[in-house]
Design a protein around this motif. Structure first.
Motif, PDB file in Angstrom:
ATOM      1  N   LEU A  95      -5.898   4.930  11.284  1.00 11.93           N
ATOM      2  CA  LEU A  95      -4.883   5.344  10.316  1.00 11.93           C
ATOM      3  C   LEU A  95      -4.776   4.395   9.124  1.00 11.93           C
ATOM      4  N   ALA A  96      -4.855   3.088   9.387  1.00 15.10           N
ATOM      5  CA  ALA A  96      -4.675   2.150   8.278  1.00 15.10           C
ATOM      6  C   ALA A  96      -5.068   0.743   8.702  1.00 15.10           C
ATOM      7  N   VAL A  97      -5.412  -0.085   7.718  1.00 18.16           N
ATOM      8  CA  VAL A  97      -5.646  -1.509   7.961  1.00 18.16           C
ATOM      9  C   VAL A  97      -4.382  -2.283   7.611  1.00 18.16           C
ATOM     10  N   THR A  98      -4.265  -3.483   8.177  1.00 16.15           N
ATOM     11  CA  THR A  98      -3.023  -4.246   8.032  1.00 16.15           C
ATOM     12  C   THR A  98      -3.035  -5.213   6.853  1.00 16.15           C
ATOM     13  N   SER A  99      -4.148  -5.315   6.145  1.00 16.03           N
ATOM     14  CA  SER A  99      -4.202  -6.200   4.979  1.00 16.03           C
ATOM     15  C   SER A  99      -3.502  -5.541   3.789  1.00 16.03           C
ATOM     16  N   ALA A 100      -3.174  -6.349   2.796  1.00 13.89           N
ATOM     17  CA  ALA A 100      -2.449  -5.824   1.630  1.00 13.89           C
ATOM     18  C   ALA A 100      -3.284  -4.812   0.854  1.00 13.89           C
ATOM     19  N   GLN A 101      -4.621  -5.001   0.843  1.00 13.38           N
ATOM     20  CA  GLN A 101      -5.524  -4.063   0.193  1.00 13.38           C
ATOM     21  C   GLN A 101      -6.472  -3.444   1.228  1.00 13.38           C
ATOM     22  N   ARG A 102      -7.154  -2.410   0.820  1.00 15.24           N
ATOM     23  CA  ARG A 102      -8.133  -1.796   1.705  1.00 15.24           C
ATOM     24  C   ARG A 102      -9.279  -2.780   1.985  1.00 15.24           C
ATOM     25  N   SER A 103      -9.895  -2.619   3.131  1.00 13.37           N
ATOM     26  CA  SER A 103     -10.997  -3.495   3.509  1.00 13.37           C
ATOM     27  C   SER A 103     -12.300  -2.990   2.895  1.00 13.37           C
ATOM     28  N   PRO A 104     -13.131  -3.897   2.337  1.00  9.87           N
ATOM     29  CA  PRO A 104     -14.429  -3.476   1.818  1.00  9.87           C
ATOM     30  C   PRO A 104     -15.331  -2.909   2.905  1.00  9.87           C
ATOM     31  N   VAL A 105     -15.033  -3.249   4.161  1.00 10.31           N
ATOM     32  CA  VAL A 105     -15.838  -2.769   5.283  1.00 10.31           C
ATOM     33  C   VAL A 105     -15.612  -1.279   5.525  1.00 10.31           C
ATOM     34  N   ALA A 106     -14.379  -0.816   5.256  1.00 11.71           N
ATOM     35  CA  ALA A 106     -14.033   0.591   5.474  1.00 11.71           C
ATOM     36  C   ALA A 106     -13.085   1.040   4.370  1.00 11.71           C
ATOM     37  N   PRO A 107     -13.560   1.154   3.140  1.00 10.31           N
ATOM     38  CA  PRO A 107     -12.684   1.458   2.004  1.00 10.31           C
ATOM     39  C   PRO A 107     -12.037   2.835   2.074  1.00 10.31           C
ATOM     40  N   GLU A 108     -12.553   3.687   2.949  1.00 15.00           N
ATOM     41  CA  GLU A 108     -11.960   5.026   3.096  1.00 15.00           C
ATOM     42  C   GLU A 108     -10.653   5.014   3.876  1.00 15.00           C
ATOM     43  N   ILE A 109     -10.371   3.917   4.566  1.00 16.36           N
ATOM     44  CA  ILE A 109      -9.149   3.812   5.373  1.00 16.36           C
ATOM     45  C   ILE A 109      -8.056   3.145   4.535  1.00 16.36           C
ATOM     46  N   PRO A 110      -6.899   3.750   4.379  1.00 18.82           N
ATOM     47  CA  PRO A 110      -5.843   3.150   3.550  1.00 18.82           C
ATOM     48  C   PRO A 110      -5.274   1.882   4.184  1.00 18.82           C
ATOM     49  N   SER A 111      -4.565   1.117   3.376  1.00 21.83           N
ATOM     50  CA  SER A 111      -3.835  -0.039   3.903  1.00 21.83           C
ATOM     51  C   SER A 111      -2.402   0.379   4.216  1.00 21.83           C
ATOM     52  N   LEU A 112      -1.783  -0.282   5.175  1.00 23.05           N
ATOM     53  CA  LEU A 112      -0.394   0.020   5.512  1.00 23.05           C
ATOM     54  C   LEU A 112       0.541  -0.255   4.345  1.00 23.05           C
ATOM     55  N   ALA A 113       0.143  -1.201   3.476  1.00 20.74           N
ATOM     56  CA  ALA A 113       0.986  -1.526   2.325  1.00 20.74           C
ATOM     57  C   ALA A 113       1.119  -0.341   1.357  1.00 20.74           C
ATOM     58  N   GLU A 114       0.204   0.613   1.429  1.00 26.73           N
ATOM     59  CA  GLU A 114       0.305   1.799   0.581  1.00 26.73           C
ATOM     60  C   GLU A 114       1.483   2.677   1.001  1.00 26.73           C
ATOM     61  N   PHE A 115       1.911   2.529   2.250  1.00 21.41           N
ATOM     62  CA  PHE A 115       3.040   3.311   2.768  1.00 21.41           C
ATOM     63  C   PHE A 115       4.273   2.436   3.025  1.00 21.41           C
ATOM     64  N   LEU A 116       4.018   1.171   3.353  1.00 24.77           N
ATOM     65  CA  LEU A 116       5.091   0.222   3.660  1.00 24.77           C
ATOM     66  C   LEU A 116       4.890  -1.007   2.784  1.00 24.77           C
ATOM     67  N   PRO A 117       5.454  -1.009   1.570  1.00 26.82           N
ATOM     68  CA  PRO A 117       5.251  -2.126   0.645  1.00 26.82           C
ATOM     69  C   PRO A 117       5.601  -3.467   1.288  1.00 26.82           C
ATOM     70  N   GLY A 118       4.743  -4.447   1.074  1.00 26.80           N
ATOM     71  CA  GLY A 118       4.962  -5.779   1.636  1.00 26.80           C
ATOM     72  C   GLY A 118       4.240  -6.013   2.943  1.00 26.80           C
ATOM     73  N   PHE A 119       3.662  -4.959   3.518  1.00 32.34           N
ATOM     74  CA  PHE A 119       2.949  -5.130   4.785  1.00 32.34           C
ATOM     75  C   PHE A 119       1.652  -5.891   4.541  1.00 32.34           C
ATOM     76  N   ASP A 120       1.477  -6.995   5.235  1.00 37.31           N
ATOM     77  CA  ASP A 120       0.261  -7.794   5.085  1.00 37.31           C
ATOM     78  C   ASP A 120       0.133  -8.744   6.269  1.00 37.31           C
ATOM     79  N   VAL A 121      -0.723  -8.406   7.207  1.00 36.04           N
ATOM     80  CA  VAL A 121      -1.031  -9.283   8.337  1.00 36.04           C
ATOM     81  C   VAL A 121      -2.544  -9.328   8.477  1.00 36.04           C
ATOM     82  N   VAL A 122      -3.119 -10.515   8.327  1.00 39.39           N
ATOM     83  CA  VAL A 122      -4.559 -10.674   8.517  1.00 39.39           C
ATOM     84  C   VAL A 122      -4.813 -11.889   9.404  1.00 39.39           C
ATOM     85  N   SER A 123      -5.897 -11.823  10.145  1.00 42.34           N
ATOM     86  CA  SER A 123      -6.359 -13.013  10.858  1.00 42.34           C
ATOM     87  C   SER A 123      -7.156 -13.844   9.854  1.00 42.34           C
ATOM     88  N   TRP A 124      -6.800 -15.101   9.711  1.00 40.82           N
ATOM     89  CA  TRP A 124      -7.525 -15.976   8.792  1.00 40.82           C
ATOM     90  C   TRP A 124      -7.940 -17.245   9.521  1.00 40.82           C
TER      91      TRP A 124
END
Length: 325
Positions: free
Chosen positions: A224-253
């Motif tokens: 359904l969506a990735v958890t990063s603020a922007q879409r992932s280059p690995v799967a650009p067809e999958i939206p980011s959660l921030a597109e529906f829930l502004p401020g959502f951003d959780v990534v493993s770094w």
């Protein structure tokens, strides 16, 4: 006269020793093999990504970078081994969100201080999580999932690799920003949670992108969506959660970590060599094949980022109820 001769000899010795002093400060790092501690078990994505970086560093420097897996306590065992090693630049390792940003709030006590006991020499990679649902769930978009969760509060479950992981915290942030009540089901690692997701025993999962993306491309789960603020280059067809829930951003770094007290010249050289590795085309391709994005930062930026991540995640961890005594 004797004093003058002795003084000249001392001055000559100091002049001859100056290059050695410079070398001791780390400008020629590395001039022998380097031990790299990975705080996680062998065979997983973190291990593979670490070994790819070490292999590239070996090619660049001509010195061996030997990976040693020291897993346990969510990465804290390996992190402690790094913190307590001799600060000579020849024991380094993997730091990151688990040990350096989540652990200070999640654990009642730690054998190390993430802010004081490490030298952070720059970022290594970032990796988003992927929200995927079981195929039987009648939700094909994030808005549809939110509507379903609001219609059935406390009934939908999401799995994770354990309490306090970024997988768990992704669900906690989803609950908070969407105003829903997904029920957390912790597992001992991602693999058993993935099995239950495919079988429909849990309704959804926030998982590191490589494993779940593979399942989705095999048609076994629905992404359904990735958890990063922007879409992932690995799967650009999958939206980011921030597109529906502004401020959502959780990534493993992750970051390049070493014990505190390394000479500044050595840290600068580590950072510069790591940048060469992370910006090489082969490593970029290999990382993206695994769902990760190479992430070079300055040493100053990684220190600020770590502190900001700890401060940002602390309220979320406390609200989630996750705690390890």
């Amino acid at each position: 006269m004797r004093r003058i001769v002795l003084a000249r000899r001392a001055m000559l010795a100091a002049m001859l020793g100056a290059p050695a002093v410079v070398r001791a400060q780390g400008s020629d790092w590395p001039n022998r093999p380097v031990r790299y501690i990975n705080p996680y078990p062998p065979g997983g994505p973190t291990d593979t990504l670490s070994r790819l970086w070490c292999a590239r560093m070996s090619e660049i420097t001509g010195q061996q970078f030997v990976v040693e897996n020291r897993s346990g306590s969510g990465g804290n065992v390996g992190a402690d081994a790094i913190a307590k090693s001799t600060p000579d630049g020849y024991t380094i390792g993997l730091g990151g969100i688990a040990s350096h940003a989540i652990a200070p709030t999640l654990y009642a006590s730690l054998p190390f201080d993430p802010a004081k006991d490490f030298t952070l020499a720059g970022g290594l990679w970032q990796l988003p999580n992927l929200l995927a649902v079981t195929l039987s769930l009648p939700a094909r978009t994030v808005p549809e999932l939110i509507a379903l969760a609001k219609a059935e509060p406390g009934k939908l479950t999401y799995g994770s690799a354990g309490a306090g992981t970024t997988l768990h915290l992704s669900g906690a942030m989803f609950n908070q920003l969407a105003g829903v009540e997904l029920v957390h089901v912790p597992y001992r690692g991602s693999a058993p949670a993935q099995l239950d997701l495919v079988a429909g025993r849990i309704q959804m999962m926030f998982d590191n992108i490589p494993g779940t993306l593979a399942l989705s491309r095999q048609g076994q789960v629905r992404p359904l969506a990735v958890t990063s603020a922007q879409r992932s280059p690995v799967a650009p067809e999958i939206p980011s959660l921030a597109e529906f829930l502004p401020g959502f951003d959780v990534v493993s770094w992750t970051c390049l970590s070493a014990p505190a007290g390394l000479p500044p010249a050595m840290v600068a050289r580590m950072n510069a060599l790591s940048r060469r590795a992370l910006e090489s085309e082969g490593l970029i391709r290999a990382y993206r094949d695994l769902g990760a994005e190479p992430w070079w930062t300055t040493t100053e930026d990684i220190l600020r980022y770590r502190a900001a991540q700890e401060a940002r995640l602390a309220p979320l961890i406390r609200a989630s109820g996750a705690r390890v005594d």
